[in-house]
Every structure is written in structure tokens, then in C-alpha cells.
Scaffold this active site. Structure first.
Site, PDB file in Angstrom:
ATOM      1  N   ASP A   6       7.829   0.620   5.175  1.00  0.00           N
ATOM      2  CA  ASP A   6       6.532  -0.036   5.296  1.00  0.00           C
ATOM      3  C   ASP A   6       6.343  -0.322   6.782  1.00  0.00           C
ATOM      4  OD1 ASP A   6       4.364  -1.687   5.403  1.00  0.00           O
ATOM      5  OD2 ASP A   6       5.296  -3.356   4.334  1.00  0.00           O
ATOM      6  N   LYS A  68      -0.245  -0.883  15.841  1.00  0.00           N
ATOM      7  CA  LYS A  68      -0.666  -0.068  14.689  1.00  0.00           C
ATOM      8  C   LYS A  68      -2.188   0.059  14.654  1.00  0.00           C
ATOM      9  CE  LYS A  68      -0.360   0.021   9.651  1.00  0.00           C
ATOM     10  NZ  LYS A  68       0.132  -0.757   8.512  1.00  0.00           N
ATOM     11  N   GLU A 145      -0.749   1.946   1.179  1.00  0.00           N
ATOM     12  CA  GLU A 145      -0.031   0.684   0.991  1.00  0.00           C
ATOM     13  C   GLU A 145      -0.319   0.011  -0.347  1.00  0.00           C
ATOM     14  OE1 GLU A 145      -0.773  -1.455   4.583  1.00  0.00           O
ATOM     15  OE2 GLU A 145       0.523  -0.085   5.692  1.00  0.00           O
ATOM     16  N   ASP A 168      -4.179  -6.348  -1.063  1.00  0.00           N
ATOM     17  CA  ASP A 168      -3.151  -6.242  -0.038  1.00  0.00           C
ATOM     18  C   ASP A 168      -3.723  -6.681   1.302  1.00  0.00           C
ATOM     19  OD1 ASP A 168      -1.216  -5.570   1.749  1.00  0.00           O
ATOM     20  OD2 ASP A 168      -1.258  -3.412   1.362  1.00  0.00           O
TER      21      ASP A 168
END
Lengths: 569, 667
Positions: A6, A68, A145, A168
Site C-alpha cells: 500500500d 504521491k 485502493e 477510503d
């Protein structure tokens, strides 16, 4: 052995599917979470994880985080004298995770399943694959994800048939997925999200609140003017956010220009601060439900994933939206990594997972630009013709037929876009190709455009001219944000030259960095204590005797913990 | 085919389809066999769609037809029934509630697979279950009672007590409560609207702030009820409408490539967008009415053609001048397409109904359709006219009046009958036919006038087209420039207007094409003509005895050869000079004729003149000879030199015959 990773905005985790269950792999410090922070230490070696995060405050020029968000772009970050692309920074994190996994498993690891936000675009996905490649990992599959989170949850479902929604909210991205489970099939019905909404934004809101409330009176107006102040503020905000989960009121403190600033914030005030953020959470949910053609009431369960869902404000919102309490059986920080491990197990054909198949969807519509007839004989360009509709199950291959609009048209220009807007100018441009067609009266030449979208979210377009049977292919890869193979080789060589801080010395480095950071933040007497303890530990380190070092480390850690409370992850 | 892929017989059993899909999926995993999976998935989606459609067919009608009951007073259901493309639940919430009531006593018999959210703690199980059943299915239960029960058991909260009732009951109960609340909210807003619009907006904003409307399902219900209510109002309150749209976030969906909205919502979004457009002068109510008409025209299955055409004309849907920014282009093009089709059909039918031979009747039929609203747009007119022209192209008979009217209407020809550039296909054919006819008519006119005119072209056409007695024709054929012109005209017509060439009487063509050497031989003919009268003085010279033999021979030679030549040349020079003086040679076609005449010979008049002159000069020279014979000699020498010069000059200028670029057509 395939590992599941992850790769998060704030924290990254690695897990593996072993003996019929997902196991989290701890890093050198013994933690499951490795902060996605990369930095250079004083000797120029690369530091990843908690040690680097401590140094964010003391050495902001040498350390970077939240990269990211820039995946898939060509933005470069300067660390010391070197420039790094977001892929390289991610590769460094992946490398460190890979080292942890190798140590834990006792074997070499070369393959991995990496999770990406469902709402990652084509370029961002490619960048993630390249990051894996740079880290020496063959990326077997990119998993969305929320899908991973659902996989982790789905396996724990006892009901033979159920529908659930995975909410999420990670550090930097927000994803919604609606899943249906039946007969061993995990089907993602729809996903939606917001690429720029996450726990970090709540921290930012707190920082802004702090500056508004007390900073301005003391001459602190621009939070990003001084990186040291900014990182200190971020840390305070992060702690306050966590604090608000348990108590009614928390305080943020900052040393600024020899003054001590303090701001107490209660739950009510916090809710008010992040109201715009909470509002933005609602929209993707509505969109996903609409696309899945479900009503909120049709869902059997709401599943939370991502560290930011620990915030009571978020949970309350979810409960209100759906009229029920969300499920929290699994640690929201780890659930995505666990799902990635399940996926890795599926990929490796682990027999404990024989009965499970998962199907995913593409989060965006993909289409081409067309001209529409707005009145008889009058055409207007710039309209979007979706070929693959968003939330179609992948892999998928769809075809649409377009035709010429002008007599004796010699060529057809196909521009590929991704997005949902009716006009292409509001969508994201992916690539284009010009194909020659035989000259004929308008409308007599038809070209079928076939889009093929694979499980990893990579798109290929094929155009066939009906009359000649000629085929043209367009593989979407030219993108300023994506590295070419030659560049990848170059970056690999550059990364190989980088010194990596030895893994076994990481705990010491982390502790020293923390002590440094606390020294900067502390005052008066505390400062003295820290300085003394650090000096003592430094001398022990030089003695190079393992037992002494271990003892000294424990001593220093105890002192720091006393001063600050348990370190946060 | 899809059923084969799934390995099933055709079935409406969704569970069976899913099971078959799941079983096959385990063999064709998407990551291993992408192509196989794509096939399987398509088959599965097809099968599911089919079974759902079957189920909808079976029970859909009843739900929609259910009586609206007391709610219809406030909720005005959409007048239109937008078609499949606006795929959305048109059934109003009222219908949903009444459908709920229809099934009031039918308890779901089979055990449900759904999870039960939470086991209740306090109240006896059966009691909670019974209450929920009543709220969910008992239509007669009063609103207050429903809300009371919901409150008591916390059904709207996060931990509802439901006994072990299935979740569907709770869902029904919740949506019923939400519906009641939404109705109340709408009533409150409506009451505030009676006072003023800003009050209504404030009331609305206050209402939606209530936590009740935070839940997604409740919100959906309120949105739907609000949309219905707002849509049903004759005069939409724009401020309130904008507030509602902002709150509901419809605009985002509305702007996406594939909106999944209910038609009411879409209509409201459109309205608000249109009103916000700069330069928009129509009042919201008028816009809404216009929108409804457009939507009706675009999607309603049953159409009254007359009223459709009437509205199309009134609303100017097809007017290219009208500004349609912000309007739904797909609706416009759909409605436009329907109007176009209708008009085209009408025009064609009218034409077919008229007597094929009766051109006037056909003209009238055609003209009647010219003003239909579809033809406001030039492009549509063009397309329709082309369609008709293509049909006529196959017919054998000509209807020039009809064609002309069509060409002018379609804009292929202007009022003067001039065709425009760049036509193709049937349009080009039709205009070509008309052009030909026009040219022919003009020629005929010129020919009719040609008898009285000196204009060579007119005369040439006259000679070609007009009937005339044979002697006159032969007389005309004697005029050399005219003959030349006629031939020229013939060549031009044959090359450029083959169809018209075929219309010229063939015997005339052959007549005028005949070679007439006698009339256009070289200038030697003139010489020969001059010779005859020159022989007499020549004999006279030879017989003169006063002169020496050598002188006689010389003079004889001069009279026989040089004198005629000199005469011919001098006449030619005079002719040329005269034309130059009068400026005739500047006209290109004349110049050409002249050059050829000078090169090739003379008309009969010139020859006659030469001969007369030769006689005169010859006789005169006889008289002179007696006095001064050397003068005749000098004259002969001069004439010889002139001949040489003339001949040389014309040898040099021979190939200068420029092609004639259609003097006929140019005029």
C-alpha cells in the site's frame, strides 16, 4: 513470493499472503507503518520512513513528503543538490519496503502488487508501475485502493450475498467503491473519488485555523514562508487531529520568534473548520451510488478504510449519510495493505483463495472528440463521445462507429480523452492519431474506434476504416508525466549510485533525528536535558558496542517519550 | 448467443444467471483470459438486462397507472413522458408510495438473505416488527402516526429497532417517512413563496439544514419531490430554483457526458442555465413552456403533426439565425430531425398526389410546402431539394417550371436564373438542365431578332435555328463572314452544349458544314476574275502596230498578269484600310474573320468590284498607252512590287488564327 504494497500518501505498508491470511510486515523499527517520507542524511545517504519524517522539521531542505500527489507529473523535488522525480521518491520508499519484506520473509522478493487510488489517471498508474520497476520490483498488478480494502473485508464476510460501500479516506486521496459479493465473486459496481482530498487537508485546515486565530496577531501570516515553522505546525495539527478523536478539546502549540503560541480548539470549532472538506466527501458517494444504480438503503454495510477515517467527524458524517454505523472490524490503516496481500495471493494462485474472483471497474469514462450536427448540415467540434463509460467492468473492449462529415475528407483526427464532461475541453487529453481515409462524400466513410482497457487500467485504441479494412493503433503512452524506457534505464543507474542508509542503523538514526527535532522545539531546561542525553548517546554510538548502544537508545527513548509522549505514527 | 456463453436456457431468474456467471467466471478470470472475460461479461450483462426488462414489462405498467391519491394536489406529475434516453424513474414518489400500498397485505413469503442491521434491545420484538410492517405497507395509516412510530423505534436513526423484520421493510418505512417530511417541507416553502420569493429561499435554506436531510436517501427523496413541485409550477421561482439546484448539485451531473438524471431535474437545470445566459429576454415561464414543447417534440411518441409544425415555426427551432447556446443540442437536433422528416414527407406526398402530367398542379403542390418550418434553414432546404432532384433525375419527362421553382427555392439559382458555384450531384444536374434551357431560349430569341439585325452572331443563330426558304438560305450562305461565323457557332455548340447541338435540325448542320470552295477559294479567284476583263486590252496591246514588238510584249505581260494582281491587292488593301479606319478590326471575332478573308480570298462582291475595276483600268490604260506607254510600265512594276510585299506579309502572319472563345455563350 508476491508482496502486497500500500503505497500511501502519508504512510506505506507492506503485507504478504501466507497460510491463508494476510500478514503485515514490520519495518526496521518494528512498525507496520512506514511514513512515505524520503530524505538525505548529513552524509548524503538516503533515509526513508520515520527517521526522515523527524528530519522534516530539522532539515526541511533535505527531506520531502506527500510526493504521491505529484505522481504522473514531471514535477521535480530538490533534496540537497539532487533533483528527484516523484517516481524516484516512490521507488525509494518501495525499496525500503522491499528490504523489510526480504528481511521478514528471508527470501528475495521481486514481484509485488501495488495499490493506487481508484481515481488515479492513466499517467499516474504508469508512473506507479515505473516506480516499482525502479525499485527492482515487477509490478504484477495495480489494484485500486478501495477494491483492496473491500477484498480484505469481503473475505471476512459471512453473508453469501451482500453489497457494501468502502469509504477510503487516506492521507491524500479519497475513494469510494461499491462492491457486491455473490457466489464467490467480488464485483466492484462503481467507484468514484477525489484525488485531492485526504487527511492532510484536514491538517491543513487546522493549520489555517491556527494562523487565523493566533498566528496573525504574532506576525505569522504565510504558513509556507518558513519550512521549519510549517513542518512544526503540521506536526502539531496532526497531533491535534488525533487528540480530537478522544477528548473534547486540544491545544496546538508553536514556538515562533521566541514566543510561544497556543491555540485551543474544541470539537465544534473543528467541525466548522472542516465543513467544506466534509461537504466534498458527499459528492463522490452520491456519484458512485448513482452509477451503481443503488440507493443508500440497499447497502448492507459501510466499510471504513484509511487512517483519516479515525476522525470522529468523518465517522459521524458517514453515519448520518447512510443512517447507520459504519463497520470498523479491521484497522483502517492496514486494511488496504491487507487487501493488496490478498490480491497478491490471488495472483500467486494461492489455493486458500481458489474460490474468489474479483472484477474491477474503470473509474473514468474514456472517449474521443467528435463534431456534432447542431442543425442540418452544420457541425460543431469539441464534443465528447464516451466509448467506455465510467464504472464499466474491466477488462473491457468497446466500439463506436464514427463517420466523415465533409465531402472528400482525406483524414480523420482521433483525439482520445478521459473524463465525464460533455465538452472535451473540460476532460483530460490522453493522446491523438491522424488516420488517412479514402476521399468519399460526407458520411460514406465510417471508422470504428475500439477501446480496450485492461485490468491494470491501461488503455489502447484501435481504429478500423470500414471500407479499406485498414487498422491503426494508438497506445496511450506519450505523456509528459511518464518516463520513456530510456529514461527509466537512466534513472535506475542514478538510483543505484545513491547511498542508502544502512537498515540496521535506522533505529539510531531515527532516534537522533527525533532528539534533534525536539531540541529545536524545546526550551530552557528541557533543551539542556535533550542536549546532554544526545551527547551521551552520540559517544555510545562511537564506542560501537552493540549492548551499550542498545542500552543508550532505550535511555534516550525513555527520556524523549517522557518529554513528548509516545511518538505518533 | 449470450445464453450459450453462460450455459443457460433463456430465463428471467436473476439468481440463476448470476450463479452461472459466477461459475464460468472462475474458469475465465479477467487477469488471465481478458478476451474470454469480455465475452462472458457481455453475455452476463445482456442476460441481466433482458431479464430485468422482462420483469419491468410484467409489472411496470401497473405501478405507473396506480392512482395518485391525495398527493396529486401538490405534486404535479410531469406532463411529458420522455423516452428511453432519459432513462430515469419517471414514476413520481407518489406513485411509489401508492405502489407500496398496492402490495400491502402481501408479505414476502420467502426468507430474505439480507442482513438485519441490529437486533433490538428494548421493546418486544414482535411489536417493533408489526409496527414496521404497518408503516411499510399500510397505506391508510396517517402521516402523523407513521412519523410517531418512526420516532419511537428510531427507524430514521443509526440504530433502528426493527425486530427481525427484513431490511426492505425498513427501507420502505424510511422512504415513506422521508416522503412525508419532504411533502411537509414543500408545503412550508410553498407557503413562504406566497409571501415573497426571498422568504421562500430563506425557508428552503433553513429546512435543508436540518439533519434529517443529511442522509443520502432522505436527500434523494427531497430532491425528487422538490423537482416535481418546481417543475409543475407555471411560473418557476428562479431564485428558489437556483438555490435548490445548488443544494442538490444537479448541475454537475447535468454537465457530465452521460447524465443519469430524472427528466424533471434535467428540465430545471436547463431552465436555470438558460435564464442565466446573457441576453436572455424570455421570461422563465415562457422558457419553461418552450423547453417543454421542445422536449415533447423530441421525445413524445404520439405527435400531432399540425401542432408540431406550428410550434416549430413559432419557436424557430430550425432557424439558423436563432441563438441556441445553452439549449440541449441533442433535443434540438432530435426535434429538428422529426420536423424535417415530417415536412419532407408532406412535400413528397403532396407531389405524388398531384397529377403527374399537370405541371401547374404539381407546382402548386410543391409551392405549398415551401413555407414549412423545416425549410427555414438553407442547408435543410438544400438537402430536401436534392432529394427531389434525385427522384426527378430518373424521370424521363422534363418539367422546367417545376425544376426552376425548386432550384430557386433551394438557393441553387438566383432570381435571374444564374446558378451558383460548387454544386454537385442531383443539384448540379438540375441546374445544368435549367441552364441549357435558358441558353436555348436566348438563342431562339437572338435568332428571331437576327433577321433584322446586322449582328453576325444573331444572324448566325438565325441561319441555324429559324426556318427559312431554301433560296434565302443559299443566299445567306453566300456571305462569307456569316458562313464562317455559323460554322464557328456550330463548333462551339457541339463542344459545349452537346444536348443543344442535338436540337438543331440535322439538315441545317450538314448544309452549313458543306464545303464551299467557290466562295472561299484563295485570292487567285480574284485574279482569275480580273483576268477576263484584262484579256481584251491585252489583245489590243498586241495588235497595236505603232509600238515596237518588245514594248508590245512587255505591255501585254503587264496587262495580263501584273494588272489583275495589282487590282486584287489594292482592293484588299483598301478593304483593310477601311476596316482599320472604321475600327472594325478591334473586335476580336471580326478581326479573325477579316484576317481569314484577307488570307483566303474575297466575297463575291469584292471579286465583282475587282473585275469591274480591272476592265476600267485596262480600258483606261489603252487610252493612256497612246500617249505615254512608260507610265503603264511603271504602274505594272509598282503593282508587281505590291503583290510581292502583300504575299510575303501574309505568309508571315498565317498561323495567327486565334481560337474563338464562344462569342455566343458569352452574351
Amino acid at each position: 513470493m508476491i508482496i502486497g504494497i500500500d503505497l500511501g500518501t502519508t504512510n506505506s505498508l507492506v503485507a504478504v499472503w501466507r497460510d491463508g491470511q494476510a500478514e503485515m510486515i514490520p519495518n526496521a523499527l518494528g512498525h507496520a507503518l512506514t511514513p512515505s517520507v524520503v530524505g538525505l542524511d548529513d552524509s548524503g545517504a538516503v533515509l526513508v520512513g520515520l527517521a526522515a519524517r523527524e528530519r522534516l522539521i530539522t532539515h526541511p531542505q533535505l527531506t520531502t513528503a506527500v510526493f504521491k500527489r505529484y505522481m504522473g507529473s514531471d514535477r521535480q523535488t530538490r533534496l540537497g543538490t539532487q533533483l528527484f522525480r516523484p517516481e524516484e521518491l516512490s521507488a525509494l520508499v518501495l525499496k525500503s519496503l522491499k528490504a523489510d519484506a526480504e528481511r521478514y520473509l528471508g527470501e528475495a522478493v521481486t514481484e509485488a502488487v501495488i495499490t493506487v487510488p481508484a481515481y488515479f489517471s492513466d499517467a499516474q498508474r504508469k508512473a506507479t508501475k515505473i516506480a516499482g520497476q525502479l525499485a527492482g520490483l515487477k509490478v504484477e498488478r495495480l489494484v485500486n485502493e478501495p477494491t483492496a480494502a473491500a477484498l480484505a473485508y469481503g473475505l471476512h464476510q459471512n453473508e453469501p450475498e451482500s453489497r457494501f460501500l468502502v469509504f477510503d479516506l487516506g492521507g491524500g486521496t479519497f475513494d469510494i467503491s461499491i462492491l457486491e459479493l455473490f457466489e464467490g465473486v467480488m464485483e466492484v459496481r462503481a467507484s468514484a473519488g477525489d484525488n485531492f482530498l485526504g487527511g492532510e487537508d484536514f491538517s491543513e485546515a487546522l493549520i489555517d485555523g491556527f494562523i487565523e486565530a493566533v498566528g496573525k496577531q504574532h506576525g505569522l501570516t504565510d504558513k509556507e514562508a518558513d519550512p521549519v515553522v510549517y513542518q512544526a505546525l503540521r506536526k502539531q495539527a496532526e497531533q491535534a487531529k488525533r487528540g480530537l478523536s478522544g477528548t473534547a478539546e486540544v491545544a496546538m502549540e508553536l514556538r515562533y520568534q521566541e514566543q510561544s503560541l497556543r491555540w485551543a480548539i474544541g470539537e465544534e470549532a473543528f467541525l466548522k473548520l472542516c465543513e467544506p472538506l466534509l461537504k466534498r466527501l458527499r459528492e463522490p458517494i452520491e456519484k458512485a451510488l448513482r452509477d451503481a444504480r443503488l440507493k443508500a438503503i440497499d447497502l448492507d454495510q459501510i466499510v471504513l478504510a484509511g487512517g483519516a477515517t479515525r476522525m470522529p467527524a468523518v465517522r459521524k458524517l458517514v453515519a448520518k449519510l447512510f443512517g447507520r454505523m459504519p463497520a470498523m472490524n479491521l484497522n483502517p490503516d492496514e486494511v488496504v495493505a491487507r487487501g493488496a496481500a490478498v490480491m497478491a495471493g490471488l495472483k500467486a494462485r494461492d489455493e486458500t483463495l481458489n474460490e474468489v474472483v474479483m472484477t474491477d471497474v474503470c473509474p473514468y469514462s474514456q472517449g474521443i472528440e467528435v463534431s456534432e450536427q447542431i442543425a442540418t448540415g452544420r457541425f460543431q467540434p469539441g464534443f465528447y463521445l464516451p466509448i467506455i463509460e465510467r464504472n464499466s467492468v474491466v477488462p473491457i473492449s468497446r466500439e463506436q462507429v464514427v463517420s466523415t462529415i465533409v465531402d472528400n475528407q482525406m483524414a480523420l483526427h482521433v483525439s482520445v480523452y478521459q473524463g465525464e464532461s460533455r465538452l472535451v475541453k473540460d476532460n483530460i487529453f490522453l493522446g491523438e492519431i491522424t488516420i488517412p481515409v479514402p476521399p468519399r462524400p460526407a458520411g460514406q466513410i465510417s471508422v470504428s474506434v475500439r477501446f480496450t482497457y485492461d485490468v491494470n487500467g491501461l488503455l489502447e485504441a484501435e481504429m478500423t476504416v470500414a471500407e479499406t479494412g485498414e487498422k491503426h493503433r494508438l497506445i496511450i503512452e506519450e505523456n509528459p508525466g511518464v518516463l520513456t524506457p530510456a529514461e527509466i534505464e537512466e534513472k535506475l543507474a542514478a538510483l543505484a549510485k545513491l547511498k542508502i542508509h544502512p537498515r540496521e542503523l535506522l533505529p539510531n538514526a531515527q532516534l537522533m533525528a527525533r532528539a534533534d527535532r525536539m531540541f529545536q522545539q524545546a526550551l530552557g531546561e528541557e533543551r539542556q536535558w535533550i542536549a546532554q542525553a544526545t551527547a551521551r548517546f552520540q559517544s555510545m554510538l562511537e564506542s560501537q558496542e552493540e549492548n551499550t548502544i542498545k542500552q543508550g537508545r532505550d535511555e534516550l527513548k525513555t527520556l524523549l517519550d517522557q518529554l513528548e509522549g509516545e511518538g505518533w505514527l | 448467443m449470450p445464453w450459450d456463453v453462460l450455459g443457460l436456457a433463456e430465463t428471467t431468474d436473476e439468481r440463476a444467471i448470476r450463479r452461472a456467471y459466477a461459475a464460468r467466471l472462475k474458469q475465465t478470470r479477467p487477469e488471465d483470459d481478458a478476451a474470454g472475460f469480455v465475452r462472458l461479461r457481455e453475455a452476463y450483462e445482456h442476460a441481466l438486462g433482458w431479464s430485468r426488462w422482462q420483469a419491468m414489462q410484467a409489472q411496470g405498467g401497473e405501478a405507473v397507472a396506480a392512482p395518485e391519491g391525495e398527493v396529486s394536489a401538490t405534486v404535479v406529475p410531469g406532463a411529458l413522458a420522455p423516452a428511453d434516453e432519459l432513462h430515469a424513474s419517471t414514476a413520481s414518489p407518489a406513485a411509489a408510495v401508492s405502489a407500496m400500498a398496492e402490495t400491502r397485505v402481501e408479505m414476502p413469503a420467502q426468507p430474505t438473505v439480507r442482513t438485519v442491521w441490529q437486533r433490538d434491545a428494548g421493546a418486544p420484538r414482535d411489536q417493533a416488527r408489526e409496527a414496521l410492517r404497518q408503516v411499510a405497507f399500510d397505506r391508510d395509516m396517517g402521516d402523523e402516526q407513521v412519523l410517531g412510530l418512526a420516532e419511537e423505534y428510531g427507524w430514521l436513526g443509526e440504530a433502528p429497532r426493527t425486530g427481525d423484520a427484513p431490511m426492505e421493510w425498513l427501507a420502505r418505512a424510511r422512504s415513506r417517512c422521508a416522503y412525508i417530511h419532504a411533502q411537509k417541507a414543500v408545503k412550508l416553502i410553498a407557503a413562504a413563496l406566497e409571501e415573497s420569493e426571498s422568504r421562500a429561499v430563506a425557508r428552503f435554506e433553513l429546512i435543508v439544514r436540518a439533519s434529517r436531510w443529511e442522509s443520502l436517501d432522505g436527500r434523494d427523496m427531497l430532491k425528487q419531490v422538490l423537482a416535481n413541485w418546481l417543475r409543475g409550477r407555471a411560473e418557476p421561482p428562479m431564485l428558489l430554483l437556483r438555490a435548490v439546484i445548488d443544494w442538490a448539485g444537479w448541475l454537475d451531473d447535468f454537465h457530465s457526458s452521460a447524465p443519469t438524471m430524472a427528466p424533471d431535474e434535467m428540465m430545471l437545470c436547463l431552465l436555470s442555465e438558460l435564464v442565466a445566459l446573457p441576453g436572455q429576454t424570455v421570461a422563465p415561464a415562457g422558457l419553461l413552456a418552450k423547453l417543454e414543447r421542445l422536449c415533447h417534440a423530441a421525445f413524445a411518441q404520439e405527435l400531432d403533426p399540425e401542432s408540431l409544425l406550428l410550434t416549430a415555426r413559432e419557436d424557430c427551432w430550425l432557424d439558423p439565425q436563432a441563438d441556441w447556446t445553452g439549449w440541449p443540442q441533442s433535443w434540438l437536433s432530435r426535434a429538428g430531425g422529426r420536423v424535417y422528416q415530417l415536412c419532407a414527407q408532406r412535400m413528397q406526398q403532396a407531389l405524388e398526389a398531384a397529377d403527374r402530367q399537370d405541371e401547374v398542379a404539381r407546382m402548386a403542390a410543391l409551392r405549398a410546402g415551401f413555407d414549412d418550418p423545416a425549410w427555414v434553414d438553407g442547408a435543410a432546404r438544400h438537402a430536401m431539394a436534392e432529394r427531389l432532384a434525385t427522384l426527378w433525375q430518373e424521370e424521363s419527362e422534363k418539367h422546367l417550371l417545376l425544376w426552376g421553382a425548386l432550384a430557386r427555392w433551394a438557393g441553387w439559382q438566383d432570381a435571374d436564373g444564374q446558378s451558383c458555384e460548387g454544386l454537385s450531384g442531383a443539384a448540379a444536374w438540375l441546374c445544368g438542365q435549367l441552364d441549357q434551357e435558358r441558353v436555348w431560349q436566348r438563342w431562339c430569341e437572338m435568332a428571331a431578332a437576327g433577321a433584322r439585325q446586322t449582328d453576325t452572331d444573331a444572324a448566325a443563330l438565325h441561319a441555324l435555328l429559324q426556318p427559312m426558304p431554301a433560296w434565302r438560305q443559299h443566299w445567306l450562305a453566300g456571305r462569307f463572314p456569316l458562313q464562317l461565323r455559323v460554322r464557328h457557332v456550330l463548333a462551339y455548340v457541339e463542344q459545349h452544349w452537346p444536348a443543344l447541338f442535338a436540337r438543331i435540325a440535322p439538315e441545317r448542320v450538314t448544309f452549313w458544314r458543306r464545303d464551299r470552295l467557290s466562295l472561299q477559294g484563295g485570292w487567285w479567284h480574284g485574279l482569275v476574275a480580273c483576268w477576263l476583263p484584262a484579256i481584251l486590252p491585252a489583245i489590243g496591246i498586241l495588235t497595236q502596230e505603232e509600238l515596237a514588238l518588245a514594248w508590245r510584249v512587255l505591255l501585254w505581260l503587264a496587262t495580263m498578269f501584273v494588272l489583275p494582281a495589282a487590282l486584287v491587292l489594292s482592293v484588299a488593301a483598301v478593304q483593310k484600310g477601311w476596316r482599320r479606319l472604321t475600327g472594325l478590326h478591334r473586335q476580336p471575332e471580326r478581326q479573325d474573320v477579316l484576317a481569314r478573308a484577307a488570307r483566303n480570298g474575297f466575297g463575291p462582291l469584292s471579286v465583282l468590284a475587282c473585275a469591274l475595276l480591272a476592265t476600267f483600268v485596262g480600258t483606261a490604260s489603252l487610252a493612256i498607252m497612246e500617249i505615254e506607254s512608260w507610265l503603264a510600265l511603271a504602274f505594272a512594276m509598282l503593282a508587281f512590287a505590291a503583290t510581292l510585299w502583300f504575299w510575303l506579309e501574309h505568309q508571315a502572319g498565317k498561323p495567327a488564327a486565334a481560337p474563338d472563345e464562344g462569342g455566343v455563350a458569352d452574351r
